[in-house]
Structure formats: C-alpha cells, structure tokens
Design a protein around this motif. Sequence first.
Motif, PDB file in Angstrom:
ATOM      1  N   THR A  73      35.403  26.448  53.731  1.00 11.65           N
ATOM      2  CA  THR A  73      36.185  27.661  53.529  1.00 11.65           C
ATOM      3  C   THR A  73      35.730  28.303  52.223  1.00 11.65           C
ATOM      4  OG1 THR A  73      38.100  26.790  54.716  1.00 11.65           O
ATOM      5  CG2 THR A  73      38.485  28.635  53.208  1.00 11.65           C
ATOM      6  N   TYR A  74      35.259  29.542  52.318  1.00  9.88           N
ATOM      7  CA  TYR A  74      34.817  30.298  51.144  1.00  9.88           C
ATOM      8  C   TYR A  74      35.902  31.315  50.786  1.00  9.88           C
ATOM      9  CZ  TYR A  74      30.151  28.388  51.979  1.00  9.88           C
ATOM     10  OH  TYR A  74      29.082  27.544  52.154  1.00  9.88           O
ATOM     11  N   THR A  75      36.351  31.260  49.532  1.00  8.38           N
ATOM     12  CA  THR A  75      37.323  32.235  49.033  1.00  8.38           C
ATOM     13  C   THR A  75      36.589  33.170  48.078  1.00  8.38           C
ATOM     14  OG1 THR A  75      39.091  30.602  49.215  1.00  8.38           O
ATOM     15  CG2 THR A  75      39.520  32.539  47.844  1.00  8.38           C
ATOM     16  N   VAL A  76      36.545  34.449  48.438  1.00 11.64           N
ATOM     17  CA  VAL A  76      35.680  35.408  47.746  1.00 11.64           C
ATOM     18  C   VAL A  76      36.516  36.577  47.252  1.00 11.64           C
ATOM     19  CG1 VAL A  76      33.687  36.947  47.963  1.00 11.64           C
ATOM     20  CG2 VAL A  76      33.740  34.769  49.222  1.00 11.64           C
ATOM     21  N   ASN A  77      36.311  36.965  46.011  1.00 11.71           N
ATOM     22  CA  ASN A  77      36.844  38.216  45.475  1.00 11.71           C
ATOM     23  C   ASN A  77      35.653  39.124  45.197  1.00 11.71           C
ATOM     24  OD1 ASN A  77      37.814  40.252  43.506  1.00 11.71           O
ATOM     25  ND2 ASN A  77      39.703  39.075  43.606  1.00 11.71           N
ATOM     26  N   LEU A  78      35.651  40.310  45.790  1.00 16.98           N
ATOM     27  CA  LEU A  78      34.490  41.194  45.685  1.00 16.98           C
ATOM     28  C   LEU A  78      34.358  41.838  44.309  1.00 16.98           C
ATOM     29  CD1 LEU A  78      34.622  42.931  49.185  1.00 16.98           C
ATOM     30  CD2 LEU A  78      33.230  40.981  48.462  1.00 16.98           C
ATOM     31  N   GLY A  79      35.420  41.788  43.492  1.00 15.93           N
ATOM     32  CA  GLY A  79      35.347  42.348  42.148  1.00 15.93           C
ATOM     33  C   GLY A  79      35.671  43.833  42.118  1.00 15.93           C
ATOM     34  N   GLN A  80      36.235  44.264  40.998  1.00 13.25           N
ATOM     35  CA  GLN A  80      36.652  45.661  40.861  1.00 13.25           C
ATOM     36  C   GLN A  80      36.313  46.161  39.457  1.00 13.25           C
ATOM     37  OE1 GLN A  80      39.399  43.253  40.944  1.00 13.25           O
ATOM     38  NE2 GLN A  80      38.802  42.759  43.030  1.00 13.25           N
ATOM     39  N   PRO A  81      35.037  46.259  39.075  1.00 14.08           N
ATOM     40  CA  PRO A  81      34.677  46.605  37.688  1.00 14.08           C
ATOM     41  C   PRO A  81      35.064  48.021  37.284  1.00 14.08           C
ATOM     42  CG  PRO A  81      32.732  46.568  39.081  1.00 14.08           C
ATOM     43  CD  PRO A  81      33.833  45.998  39.906  1.00 14.08           C
ATOM     44  N   GLU A  82      35.320  48.906  38.235  1.00 17.25           N
ATOM     45  CA  GLU A  82      35.682  50.285  37.890  1.00 17.25           C
ATOM     46  C   GLU A  82      37.119  50.609  38.290  1.00 17.25           C
ATOM     47  OE1 GLU A  82      32.809  53.048  39.339  1.00 17.25           O
ATOM     48  OE2 GLU A  82      31.197  52.238  38.098  1.00 17.25           O
ATOM     49  N   LEU A  83      37.952  49.607  38.337  1.00 16.23           N
ATOM     50  CA  LEU A  83      39.357  49.838  38.652  1.00 16.23           C
ATOM     51  C   LEU A  83      40.007  50.627  37.522  1.00 16.23           C
ATOM     52  CD1 LEU A  83      41.066  48.897  41.103  1.00 16.23           C
ATOM     53  CD2 LEU A  83      41.993  47.117  39.626  1.00 16.23           C
ATOM     54  N   LYS A  84      40.753  51.647  37.871  1.00 16.59           N
ATOM     55  CA  LYS A  84      41.361  52.540  36.881  1.00 16.59           C
ATOM     56  C   LYS A  84      42.720  52.007  36.425  1.00 16.59           C
ATOM     57  CE  LYS A  84      39.320  56.613  39.095  1.00 16.59           C
ATOM     58  NZ  LYS A  84      39.610  57.907  39.782  1.00 16.59           N
ATOM     59  N   ALA A  85      43.160  52.526  35.292  1.00 19.65           N
ATOM     60  CA  ALA A  85      44.511  52.222  34.825  1.00 19.65           C
ATOM     61  C   ALA A  85      45.517  52.860  35.764  1.00 19.65           C
ATOM     62  CB  ALA A  85      44.709  52.736  33.404  1.00 19.65           C
TER      63      ALA A  85
END
Length: 886
Positions: free
Chosen positions: A650-662
Amino acid sequence: MSRLNQYTVGKKTILASLMATLLVPALTQAQQAKATEDEDIEVIQVSFRGSLAAAADIKRQDTKVTDAITTEDIGKFPSENIAEAIQRIPGVQISNVNGRGSTISVRGLGSQYARTTLNGQSMASADFTSGFRFDIIQTELASTIEVIKSPSANMDAGGLSGTINIDTASPLSFSDRKVLVSAKGQYSEFSPTEDVTPKANATYIDQFADGTVGVLLNLGYQELDDRVDNFWMDRWFVDSATGDVTPRRPRYRRIDRETDRELFNGTVQWRPSSAFEAKLTAVYAGDDTRQDLNQQVFLFNANQITRLGAAENGLYNQIQINNFTTENNRQLEEKDATSDAYTLEMDYDWEDWTFSSVLHYTSGDATHNEEAAILATVISQATLDISNPSNVLFDIADNLADPALYPAVMPRNEYPNGATRLMESDETAAQFDATRGLDWGWFTRLTTGVKYRKETLAREVFRTDRATIGDADPADLPSMAATGYLVTDFLDNKMGIQHSWIAPNIQAYRDALAAEGVTVPTLFAAQSSYSMDREIMAAYLMADFETELAGMPLRGNFGGRYEQTDRDVNTYLTGDTHPDNEEIKLAIGELTQSYDYSNFLPSANLVLELNDEMQLRLAAAKVLVRPILTSNTQLAPSETSASNSVGSRTYTVNLGQPELKALTANQLDFGWEWYYSEGDSLTVNLFQKDIKNGTVSELVCPDSYNGTALSMSGSECVDSTGNIYDITAIYNDSSELTVKGYEVGWNQSLSAWLPVPGFGLSSNYTRILVDESEGFTLTNSSEQTWNITAYWENDSFSARVALNHRSPYVQESSDAFFAREGRTVAGRNQVDLLLGWNIDEQWAVNFGALNLNGKDEEAYREELTRAWQTTSVIGRSYYLGVSFNL
C-alpha cells in the motif's frame, strides 16, 4: 518495567483514594493590557463569581471582539487542561484526542485556522502537523486567556478564526510576596494501571528593590494514566452503479496511555520608574507519553462478502464474510513533545510617546517512535450487523482469544515494523512599536510598528523494518500460546462483539531478535521528509479615537496591516527503491520551491456606549491563515509504503502543494452587550465570514504515478500487480464560502430570587450556519454548542455543575485517524462537577469529576445513510485535593 507492559487490566472500581492536593493558585490580572499606572494592583480573585465579573470587565473595556476567562475560572473549574476550560467561551469548540480535550475550534473553523499566542507572541507547537495541542499546557501557566475574534491592526495575522492568547502573570502586578504550593491526585475510570496519578505545582512571587524588581517562578509536574477503546468502520464499498454502501473493514483499537508533563514559567520584571519597564519571560512545557496500542483489523475483500437482505436507505446493514484475513497489531509508541518560548519586552515613555520593543524566540520539538509486531491469521466466518448503532453485532466464528488461531506459519508475522518521526519548529521575531498620544479632535492615539518573523518547520522520517534483512524463520519467532497475553474488557463489554483477544508480546519479539543475533538497520525515508522556511515582514498603522454620537460615547480604532510572506519548501529528489527495503526511496538530490505573496489587512473596531449599562459593538476586518502543515496539507510531496496482508503493498502518496495560497476571509461582527450589575451580563453577537482560497483534499487515481499505470478496482486505486495507491491531491477552492452565526452569553446571580444566597448561572449558546459547498468543507464545525454552569458558593463552600453540549461535526482524515472514508461525530453532552471547601484563608479542599455522565463518543458515516461508524469508550475521571496559599 513500564506500567504499559502489565498484561492484564481488570474491571475498574469506584474511586478509591485520591491524594491530597494544593489546587491551582489564583493569580489573575484584571485586564490583559500592560500596566500603565504607577501603583501596584492586587489582582487575586477569591470567588467564581468574582472571576466572572473580571472576565466581563475585560470584554466590556476592550475595543476588539473578545471573550476571556481568568485564573479563577481555570484553576477552580473541573477541567484537566486549558482546552477543556476554554470551551465555556461562546463560539469555542474542543476536539478530543483519546478522550482528552486537545485542540480547539473557533466559530466553526478547525484548530489549524486559529492562532495561539503567549503574551501576544507565537508559541510553537511541538507537533506542527496536528494544530496547537492545548492538552500539553498545564492550566497553572495562565493568568488570563483571551479569545480575540476580530483583530486590530497591531496584532500579528494568522488567525482566520481568531487568536487565543495566553497571558502569564506579571510579578509586579502583586503588592507582596506569594508562595503557593499544590498537589493533586487524579483517577481515570479506565486507567490501564488503576493508579492514582499525582500532580504538583509550586509558585513563588516576590518584589525587591523597593518594588522595582519582581520575580515569578512556577514549576509543575503531572502524571496521567488513561485508556480509550475504539470500535469503528474504517473502509466501505460503494457500488459505482447504485451508490449503495457496504461496510468492509471494521477495527478494534485499544490505547493504554501514560503521560508525564513538566512545566516551567519564569518572569523577571524591572520597573525602575514610571517611564521604563523591562520584562523577561521564559516558558517550557514538556509532554512525555507512552502508548500501548492493540488493534484487530478485519480485512474484507469483495469476493468474501455476502450481502444479507436488501439495502436500506442506500446501506447494506447486514453481511456475512467467509475466509477473511485479520491483522493483530500491537504497537508501542513513545511521543515526546516540548514547547518553549523566551520573550524580552521593553517599554519606554517619553513625553507623548511610548516606544515598545520585543525580542522573541520559540521552538517546538516532537519525537514519535513506533515499534510494532503485526500478525495475520484467517477467520473462517463472521456476520456483521450495524443496523442498531447502540448495539453493533459482530459474530466471529473463531475465538480471538485462542492462541491456536495463530499457527507457526501465518500470512504475516513481522517484527519490527516501525518508524521514527522527528518534527521541529521554531520562530525568531523582532518587533518595534511606537505610540503617540494625540489631542486631535476625535483622535486620542496613533500607533505604528514593524515586525520580522522567521519560521522553520521540518520533518524527518526513519524506518526500522524487519523486511530490510529478510523474514525470520517462523521457528525463531515467539508463539502466541507461550508468550501472548489477553486484552480484556474491550469497549467496556458493550456491543455484541468479542471483548477479548490474544495479543503479541513485544518483549518476547525483542528477545527473539536478540537471540537470533541480527540487527535491523534504521533507514532514512527521504520521500517522507521535508522542511519549510517562511519569512514574514509586517508593518501597520492604527488610530484610536473617542467621540460622541448623538450624545453617546463612541470609541474604537481603525488601521491596516501589510504583510509580505516569502516561503521556501525543501524536499528530497528520490530515485530507485532501496535494495533491501521497499518502503525506502533513495535520495538523489534536493529541491527547493519558492512562493511569495503579500496581503493588506484592514480592520476597524467601534464601541458605542448607549448608557452606563449597555453598549453596541461593530467590527470589520480582513484576516488570513497561511497554509498549515498537517498530515495532508504539507505543501511538500511525500510517499510512504507498507506491505499488507493480501500479498501486495500500500503506497500512501501526497502530491504536494508548493503554491498553495493563504486562506483569507472578510469578516463582520455586530454585538449588543448589557452589563446590568457586577458579574451579571447578557451579550449577543452576530458574525459573518466570507472565506476565499479554502483548501480541498481528495483521494485521486491518476492514469499513472511515477511511470506506473494505475486504474480503479472497486474502491481501490491499484497498479497491474495489485499494489494499492492512496493518493491525496489538495488545491485551493476558487469559490467563496460564507460562515455566519450568532453567540449569546448570560451570567446571572440568583441570590435575589432564592431564599439561600450564593446561587448563580453562567451560560452561552452559539449557532453557526455554513453555506453549501461542493469544494472547501469546514471540518470540526458544530452547528450548535452551548454550555451551562450552575454554581453555589459562600465564604466556605462552593459547588459547580457544568453541562457542555456540542452538536454533530464532520471530520476528514487530517482531523482524525478514523475519518478516511467519511465521519460525522455525533452530538454529545458532558457533565462536570466541582466541590470546594475553603477551610480558612490558606487551606482549601476540592473534589472534581469529569464526564460524570460517562458519555461515550459516537460517529456515523454521513447524513444520507446515517451508517454507524465509531463508538469510543472514554470513561470518567476524578480528582481530589487540598490547596495551601501563603
């Protein structure tokens, strides 16, 4: 030997003997604002009603929308920690972790949307992925706690829902020496040890050099033992054609927990003249927790389930399962968390000017170690019936307590399976403010200031897995018959389920590993590790005014704050899988992704005094919260993997959000307040928030991930070999979400109405309405909360009974481990009790009972099917003590 390694826990008896205690010292300041008067002010509250009057005065005098509680509230209220005490403030809701009040929500927004400060400055959370944990802060730290719901321009941004400020006592606010020593004994109904656990606290306050130097020292220590049992449905099958739901993964989980807490608070205050003051404050809070976690995870595949009867309201309540796998998981955890803060404040008055400067440093550190033995076996048959949420029936053909269920060769017999997570956060800040007193018509004061903050948050993950050196020979592993122990009385023997099972002995597995003569290496999991640096530059300008409107006094402030945020997210570039451990990716480089943004945040607060008793309040502001690192919203991409009991990974993956705004909100408050006698008041406040850039989290199944083709198989995202991928994508919602509601607070003495004086009520009610949204969802948000405290007191005796109510609220996986596929926590009432006896001016005796009605926590899947999802048995806890004040 740790108390967690005691293998049997009998049925708990009634409260036996609790050690004597010196309860919480009553150290309060009448208001939060810094002292501007030359004389010393004695601020000790001597009654519950007196503390209500002090809190009401803070609310009345403040131009901001503020509610407060004073030390008398916290110290003499039957609450284990600050979170449980603060829930009596209108608009505040608490969430439990293993039965203890832990995090708080303000006006329907979860804990990650509130900002927590200590004396107006940041207090770093030890584990920044779980929001600020109030349960590690002992109540003796605080003199006053304010929940500021509409800010002013001179406050740091970061509290979209509000700012919770904890004020510590200032030694020069007292006119003479104070020595307070305390100790308390506490007992939890489901304590794994059946021990009475101690708590001790000592406070010393003194003044020197003709009252120009003050010293405060506070030391605290506490032990807590408790247990929580959870029975819940972890996963569901959803028919793609009809939408009908079938339960597919029930779990038993029991957590025995022991906690040691340390507290230090020291303050040195120097006021050589009325024009200059310096104050140095140091605070340290430590929390060392050991958990013994036992789980039974029942894994149902689609071809093993036979649905019994027809779906009711879209739900198959009854199923039969044949030849399915059960995982028996015992996990020992050590969670060490510390938070500390050091603040130097200096104020200087020069003619019409006041200059203030602050140097501040705070840090939080958390180390989580997990060490697990995971066994798997096959159950021949079971039937499950969840049609009655108060009595779920799970009839298993095999005896879970029978060691014969675990033969020498099993589908899985693995030790160790473990991880170590290191989390660090710190902030360094420098602030300078200048205030000019004015006599320009309406304007009474002009304040401006600048502030620099630098934050660093980092997580490192390490894995220690037997698979790295290959599986052990089954003959070398301990047998359940010889070494296993029984978990008994699960769920307080409620529900139609088996309440006992045999569990693996971790020490026996440790001994077997040592006898085998092998060492399991610990490997760095680069794919799960990351850090973030954030620099914030802020400047503000704010004007205070006083005037009249139609002959009525009008006061307030307005201004604006500008903040520039520079953010760097640092991650590892990973390549091939480690040749010896499939859960580890090899690091081949590092990557930094930068994102900068700025915000202008205007605010205004007005108070119109209708007469000597009534006033109207109007406040408007733009507020924000920067993206918070949680288990889901971590900005950085990450991946973990683990073998499972069906022969795949089972792979648990978070794709990441480097440009997520406030996330930002425009908010408006309008209130009416009536202070008709000392300690008696009626307040009503209406509020609205229009929220932008809310975050949406969802499980996705892309066509491919890292070059591996993926597709949906039932409700799982899998590759061609059957490996399972849990992939989370998070993004900003483009729509606007409106939250509105009202709060009502009422404090009333009943002495004039009853033949016996000393009775009274303190109560509040909050209603929150949220627009329907297909994107951003407010989690941990209850539509209704209310609290009623009935009290009676005279010079010698006191009694309080508090009833706290919270209506249902939705949780997601970042809020609770139980909420992977839908979870709505059911409404809950809790009754707390406190009895007190003031023997004389120095000695007092107290008895408290928490969750006196023994209310469990329950949850259902969602509103449509109302399918049972969780039952958690928490139990009651009691304390007894005696206090001494010199």
